[in-house]
Design a protein around this motif. Structure first.
Motif, PDB file in Angstrom:
ATOM      1  N   GLU A 137      -4.199   0.780 -12.641  1.00  0.00           N
ATOM      2  CA  GLU A 137      -5.204   0.782 -11.519  1.00  0.00           C
ATOM      3  C   GLU A 137      -5.808  -0.517 -11.278  1.00  0.00           C
ATOM      4  O   GLU A 137      -5.782  -1.004 -10.320  1.00  0.00           O
ATOM      5  CB  GLU A 137      -6.261   1.822 -11.929  1.00  0.00           C
ATOM      6  N   GLU A 138      -6.394  -1.055 -12.304  1.00  0.00           N
ATOM      7  CA  GLU A 138      -7.030  -2.536 -12.175  1.00  0.00           C
ATOM      8  C   GLU A 138      -6.012  -3.472 -11.826  1.00  0.00           C
ATOM      9  O   GLU A 138      -6.332  -4.484 -10.933  1.00  0.00           O
ATOM     10  CB  GLU A 138      -7.644  -2.928 -13.639  1.00  0.00           C
ATOM     11  N   ASP A 139      -4.745  -3.617 -12.563  1.00  0.00           N
ATOM     12  CA  ASP A 139      -3.755  -4.371 -11.772  1.00  0.00           C
ATOM     13  C   ASP A 139      -3.332  -4.441 -10.420  1.00  0.00           C
ATOM     14  O   ASP A 139      -3.295  -5.344  -9.815  1.00  0.00           O
ATOM     15  CB  ASP A 139      -2.504  -4.122 -12.970  1.00  0.00           C
ATOM     16  N   THR A 140      -3.190  -3.003  -9.941  1.00  0.00           N
ATOM     17  CA  THR A 140      -2.682  -2.893  -8.556  1.00  0.00           C
ATOM     18  C   THR A 140      -4.033  -3.072  -7.615  1.00  0.00           C
ATOM     19  O   THR A 140      -3.619  -3.564  -6.675  1.00  0.00           O
ATOM     20  CB  THR A 140      -2.157  -1.731  -8.544  1.00  0.00           C
ATOM     21  N   GLU A 141      -5.131  -3.006  -8.134  1.00  0.00           N
ATOM     22  CA  GLU A 141      -6.419  -3.280  -7.308  1.00  0.00           C
ATOM     23  C   GLU A 141      -6.393  -4.739  -7.129  1.00  0.00           C
ATOM     24  O   GLU A 141      -6.886  -5.301  -6.105  1.00  0.00           O
ATOM     25  CB  GLU A 141      -7.594  -2.870  -7.989  1.00  0.00           C
ATOM     26  N   LYS A 142      -6.325  -5.427  -8.278  1.00  0.00           N
ATOM     27  CA  LYS A 142      -6.227  -7.023  -8.054  1.00  0.00           C
ATOM     28  C   LYS A 142      -5.278  -7.452  -7.225  1.00  0.00           C
ATOM     29  O   LYS A 142      -5.442  -8.455  -6.402  1.00  0.00           O
ATOM     30  CB  LYS A 142      -6.080  -7.781  -9.523  1.00  0.00           C
ATOM     31  N   THR A 143      -4.128  -6.899  -7.412  1.00  0.00           N
ATOM     32  CA  THR A 143      -2.787  -7.664  -6.274  1.00  0.00           C
ATOM     33  C   THR A 143      -3.241  -7.047  -4.850  1.00  0.00           C
ATOM     34  O   THR A 143      -3.298  -7.955  -3.827  1.00  0.00           O
ATOM     35  CB  THR A 143      -1.450  -6.649  -6.658  1.00  0.00           C
ATOM     36  N   TYR A 144      -4.002  -5.776  -4.974  1.00  0.00           N
ATOM     37  CA  TYR A 144      -4.291  -5.473  -3.276  1.00  0.00           C
ATOM     38  C   TYR A 144      -5.340  -6.455  -2.741  1.00  0.00           C
ATOM     39  O   TYR A 144      -5.275  -6.651  -1.459  1.00  0.00           O
ATOM     40  CB  TYR A 144      -4.559  -4.090  -3.394  1.00  0.00           C
ATOM     41  N   THR A 155       0.849  -1.198  -0.135  1.00  0.00           N
ATOM     42  CA  THR A 155       0.042   0.050   0.028  1.00  0.00           C
ATOM     43  C   THR A 155       0.928   1.328   0.168  1.00  0.00           C
ATOM     44  O   THR A 155       0.488   2.250  -0.659  1.00  0.00           O
ATOM     45  CB  THR A 155      -0.958   0.152   1.342  1.00  0.00           C
ATOM     46  N   HIS A 156       1.937   1.292   0.833  1.00  0.00           N
ATOM     47  CA  HIS A 156       2.855   2.386   0.860  1.00  0.00           C
ATOM     48  C   HIS A 156       3.404   2.719  -0.336  1.00  0.00           C
ATOM     49  O   HIS A 156       3.548   3.802  -1.151  1.00  0.00           O
ATOM     50  CB  HIS A 156       3.745   2.239   2.088  1.00  0.00           C
ATOM     51  N   GLU A 157       4.090   1.601  -1.179  1.00  0.00           N
ATOM     52  CA  GLU A 157       4.659   1.689  -2.243  1.00  0.00           C
ATOM     53  C   GLU A 157       3.626   2.029  -3.290  1.00  0.00           C
ATOM     54  O   GLU A 157       4.057   3.007  -4.405  1.00  0.00           O
ATOM     55  CB  GLU A 157       5.353   0.272  -2.642  1.00  0.00           C
ATOM     56  N   ASN A 158       2.578   1.535  -3.276  1.00  0.00           N
ATOM     57  CA  ASN A 158       1.735   1.853  -4.501  1.00  0.00           C
ATOM     58  C   ASN A 158       1.166   3.250  -4.393  1.00  0.00           C
ATOM     59  O   ASN A 158       1.265   4.109  -5.360  1.00  0.00           O
ATOM     60  CB  ASN A 158       0.556   1.049  -4.357  1.00  0.00           C
ATOM     61  N   PHE A 159       1.017   3.768  -3.126  1.00  0.00           N
ATOM     62  CA  PHE A 159       0.512   5.201  -3.006  1.00  0.00           C
ATOM     63  C   PHE A 159       1.718   6.152  -3.473  1.00  0.00           C
ATOM     64  O   PHE A 159       1.297   7.277  -4.104  1.00  0.00           O
ATOM     65  CB  PHE A 159      -0.013   5.391  -1.727  1.00  0.00           C
ATOM     66  N   SER A 160       2.735   5.719  -2.946  1.00  0.00           N
ATOM     67  CA  SER A 160       4.000   6.584  -3.388  1.00  0.00           C
ATOM     68  C   SER A 160       4.270   6.959  -4.799  1.00  0.00           C
ATOM     69  O   SER A 160       4.728   7.765  -5.350  1.00  0.00           O
ATOM     70  CB  SER A 160       5.038   6.214  -2.511  1.00  0.00           C
ATOM     71  N   GLY A 161       3.929   5.498  -5.484  1.00  0.00           N
ATOM     72  CA  GLY A 161       4.147   5.747  -7.016  1.00  0.00           C
ATOM     73  C   GLY A 161       2.785   5.717  -7.596  1.00  0.00           C
ATOM     74  O   GLY A 161       2.944   5.307  -8.830  1.00  0.00           O
ATOM     75  N   MET A 162       1.940   6.422  -7.223  1.00  0.00           N
ATOM     76  CA  MET A 162       0.617   6.706  -7.866  1.00  0.00           C
ATOM     77  C   MET A 162       0.659   7.374  -9.303  1.00  0.00           C
ATOM     78  O   MET A 162      -0.135   6.873 -10.050  1.00  0.00           O
ATOM     79  CB  MET A 162      -0.496   7.535  -7.079  1.00  0.00           C
ATOM     80  N   LYS A 163       1.615   8.213  -9.253  1.00  0.00           N
ATOM     81  CA  LYS A 163       1.794   8.612 -10.682  1.00  0.00           C
ATOM     82  C   LYS A 163       2.136   7.752 -11.832  1.00  0.00           C
ATOM     83  O   LYS A 163       1.478   7.817 -12.965  1.00  0.00           O
ATOM     84  CB  LYS A 163       2.780   9.961 -10.815  1.00  0.00           C
ATOM     85  N   VAL A 164       3.058   6.978 -11.253  1.00  0.00           N
ATOM     86  CA  VAL A 164       3.299   5.974 -12.295  1.00  0.00           C
ATOM     87  C   VAL A 164       2.242   4.992 -12.582  1.00  0.00           C
ATOM     88  O   VAL A 164       2.070   4.495 -13.929  1.00  0.00           O
ATOM     89  CB  VAL A 164       4.652   5.198 -11.789  1.00  0.00           C
ATOM     90  N   VAL A 165       1.534   4.513 -11.770  1.00  0.00           N
ATOM     91  CA  VAL A 165       0.472   3.795 -11.823  1.00  0.00           C
ATOM     92  C   VAL A 165      -0.668   4.045 -12.614  1.00  0.00           C
ATOM     93  O   VAL A 165      -1.222   3.766 -13.876  1.00  0.00           O
ATOM     94  CB  VAL A 165      -0.426   3.389 -10.353  1.00  0.00           C
ATOM     95  N   GLN A 166      -1.237   5.569 -12.412  1.00  0.00           N
ATOM     96  CA  GLN A 166      -2.107   6.252 -13.341  1.00  0.00           C
ATOM     97  C   GLN A 166      -1.261   6.275 -14.676  1.00  0.00           C
ATOM     98  O   GLN A 166      -2.157   6.267 -15.944  1.00  0.00           O
ATOM     99  CB  GLN A 166      -2.301   7.530 -12.617  1.00  0.00           C
ATOM    100  N   ALA A 167      -0.049   6.788 -14.820  1.00  0.00           N
ATOM    101  CA  ALA A 167       0.501   7.020 -16.095  1.00  0.00           C
ATOM    102  C   ALA A 167       0.498   5.901 -17.147  1.00  0.00           C
ATOM    103  O   ALA A 167       0.413   6.065 -18.275  1.00  0.00           O
ATOM    104  CB  ALA A 167       1.759   7.680 -15.953  1.00  0.00           C
ATOM    105  N   PHE A 168       0.525   4.727 -16.493  1.00  0.00           N
ATOM    106  CA  PHE A 168       0.511   3.432 -17.278  1.00  0.00           C
ATOM    107  C   PHE A 168      -0.771   2.812 -17.378  1.00  0.00           C
ATOM    108  O   PHE A 168      -0.927   1.542 -17.599  1.00  0.00           O
ATOM    109  CB  PHE A 168       1.668   2.464 -16.874  1.00  0.00           C
ATOM    110  N   ALA A 169      -1.861   3.445 -16.662  1.00  0.00           N
ATOM    111  CA  ALA A 169      -3.135   2.825 -16.485  1.00  0.00           C
ATOM    112  C   ALA A 169      -3.250   1.575 -15.891  1.00  0.00           C
ATOM    113  O   ALA A 169      -3.699   0.543 -16.597  1.00  0.00           O
ATOM    114  CB  ALA A 169      -3.930   2.789 -17.908  1.00  0.00           C
TER     115      ALA A 169
END
Length: 595
Positions: A231-238, A215-229
């Motif tokens: 969100e669904e992959d990280t949500e599945k992992t979460y 969670t900490h790593e994902n929120f810290s890298g949210m710009k990268v997550v959104q830039a590469f779309a």
């Protein structure tokens, strides 16, 4: 405790119960006086409870049978007074327990935080920040119930159990034995549950730590997550990690919940046995009905401390995994720390010498091998070379973020391993390649270089690196909040603020690691102009890939293949037509072609 990724369960050392209890009890020592008072208050409350059945027996067998109303009223008044006083003391006890418990947790948290701050970079390099936070916050919080119950349960309930056992033996030995019949079976059952439970709770805390880290790593890298779309992959992992945490918790709590049925069943069956034996004794005339009623109250008072002690034991087992994880960190020894005979280095002039210095990260192949060089006071030294050649490693060793595997680093003729870290580092100004700003104002970020600096001194430092103008254009000037990691500022602006912070420290040795890598050419020219006077009289080490920024340095060292392959001024190295010449010409051609 080895290196961990987000998805890898942490391995913790399983300590004996005796060791954990011993180490946790150390935190209660400063609060001995309050702990003793709490225990005395609890003993008094316990004695009031023990007296209640005895007074009830007297009331039934003596005053009810003889219709002595005055005697009944007197006993009633005594019971009311005792229990009211006991209630008041219980309130005082709870308040003191809360004070002691929260103070102990604060002490543990502060010790853990202070210890982590002193650990070497290897610790942080190999652990996700979220997993470290899980230990500092979650695992420390888990100890609250443990300390609460240790103060209010173990000694008082243990004494209560002993006193009740003695009272029951005195009242009737046969009934006392009947009451204790199921204790051996209960002890065996609880031991079996304990052997399985602790492992499951450790597994749950590891899964929760993984979730925190992700969670900490994902929120810290949210710009990268959104830039590469993604969100669904990280949500599945979460969701998958939440599922694993939930399953681990359910496995632990299912086993944990066996404690209560075992105790309740033993209590119920034990009470039935007492009434069965008591019925026979009343029929045979060995005891009166009042004694049986009083003994039945003692039966409840016998099983209540057993229940509370079982609850404490359950809490202890549940939270031993948290204690193990905390002690795992506290037991890590910093790689870099003051030796017992370390001395204050005093005010340094800035003379630096590397003598046969070699270094390797984590027992891997050597990054540096027998590096030797001398730097005089006030020299400007540039380190150049390919990425990964060892330039930043030299800077890290000079800053004593790491110690050499072999060789010595001398500053003013003193081995930096033999001087106090604070006295040495406080005279260094360091601007690393990874620019980091705290989520506070620009003023406070710059002042971090010297906490007692005035606002005027902060502003002067900003002016020196030409950061003042852009700061004043911000909506609140120097009081503008930069957000976490300085995300509100551009990369170049962050570096200018970081540069002002380093210069405010008024260092004797100034280190600039790619200090201008994210600044445009015009801004870089202004910075160079601004820092020129500040470099005077200070030894400075500069790492820069743009060779145009280091031409005026007194000495340029080319780092190659773990050593210094060339050393000299800009003109001298160009004249040699060696590695530096090739680097310079290649960059010159690249710029020309790009232009």
């Amino acid at each position: 405790m080895g290196s961990n990724s987000i998805n890898k369960d942490e391995q913790t050392l399983k300590r004996s119960k005796v060791e954990i209890v011993r180490r946790l009890s150390i935190y209660l020592k400063p609060h001995k006086a309050k702990t003793v008072i709490v225990i005395l208050l609890m003993i008094f409350v316990m004695m009031c409870s023990i007296i209640n059945p005895y007074l009830l027996q007297i009331a039934i067998d003596n005053h009810v049978e003889n219709e002595n109303v005055k005697g009944l009223l007197l006993i009633g008044l005594i019971l009311l007074s005792l229990n009211a006083f006991a209630w008041i003391l219980s309130r005082i006890r709870w308040k003191m327990i809360s004070e002691v418990t929260n103070t102990v947790l604060l002490d543990i948290r502060k010790e853990l935080y202070s210890h982590i701050q002193n650990l070497s970079f290897d610790f942080f390099d190999s652990r996700p920040v979220g997993k470290i936070l899980a230990r500092v916050v979650g695992d420390v919080n888990a100890l609250k119930n443990l300390f609460n119950q240790s103060i209010q349960t173990v000694i008082p309930e243990g004494l209560s159990l002993i006193c009740v056992c003695i009272a029951m033996m005195i009242m009737n030995f046969k009934l006392a034995v009947a009451c204790m019949t199921l204790l051996p079976l209960l002890a065996i059952s609880m031991f079996y549950v304990e052997t399985k439970s602790r492992k499951r709770w450790n597994d749950f805390r590891s899964k929760r730590s993984n979730l925190n880290g992700f969670t900490h790593e994902n929120f810290s890298g949210m710009k990268v997550v959104q830039a590469f779309a993604k969100e669904e992959d990280t949500e599945k992992t979460y969701k998958e990690m939440v599922r694993k945490e939930k399953n681990a918790f359910l496995q632990a709590i299912k086993l944990n919940d066996l404690f209560w049925p075992l105790v309740e069943l033993s209590w119920g069956v034990g009470t039935l046995i007492v009434f069965a034996v008591g019925y026979r004794l009343v029929i045979s005339g060995e005891i009166q009905i009042g004694k049986l009623i009083a003994f039945s109250m003692y039966t409840g008072m016998f099983w209540r401390p057993i229940t509370n002690l079982s609850s404490f034991y359950n809490t202890m087992i549940t939270n031993f995994a948290a204690a193990d994880r905390i002690f795992d960190i506290l037991d890590i020894k910093p790689d870099i720390e003051n030796i017992p005979e370390a001395i204050d280095i005093g005010k340094i002039s800035g003379k630096v010498e590397f003598k046969d210095v070699s270094f390797a990260y984590n027992n891997s192949s050597e990054v540096l091998s027998k590096v030797n060089f001398k730097v005089n006071k006030g020299d400007r030294v540039a380190l150049v070379g390919a990425t990964g050649a060892g330039k930043t490693t030299i800077i890290s060793l000079l800053s004593r973020f790491y110690d050499p595997s072999n060789g010595k680093i001398l500053v003013d003729g003193k081995d930096i391993k033999e001087v106090k870290l604070e006295s040495y580092r406080s005279q260094m100004g360091i601007m690393l390649q990874d620019t980091f700003l705290f989520s506070t104002s620009i003023m406070e970020n710059i002042r971090y270089g010297r906490l007692n600096a005035t606002d005027e001194e902060v502003i002067e430092a900003a002016k020196a690196v030409n950061a003042h103008d852009f700061i004043m254009r911000m909506e609140k000037g120097y009081e503008t909040e930069v957000n976490e990691r300085g995300s509100r500022l551009s990369l170049g602006q962050r570096q200018l603020v970081s540069f002002a912070r380093a210069l405010l420290a008024n260092p004797r040795i100034l280190i600039l690691d790619e200090a201008t890598s994210n600044i445009d050419t015009e801004t870089e020219r202004l910075v160079q102009e601004g820092i020129e006077k500040l470099l005077q009289g200070r030894t400075s080490f500069v790492i820069a890939h743009r060779l145009s920024t280091i031409r005026d340095c007194d000495k340029i060292m080319v780092v190659e293949n773990g050593g210094i392959s060339e050393m000299g001024s800009h003109e001298e190295l160009l004249a040699k037509r060696g590695v530096y010449y090739n680097l310079y010409m290649a960059q010159y051609r690249f710029i020309s072609e790009g232009a």
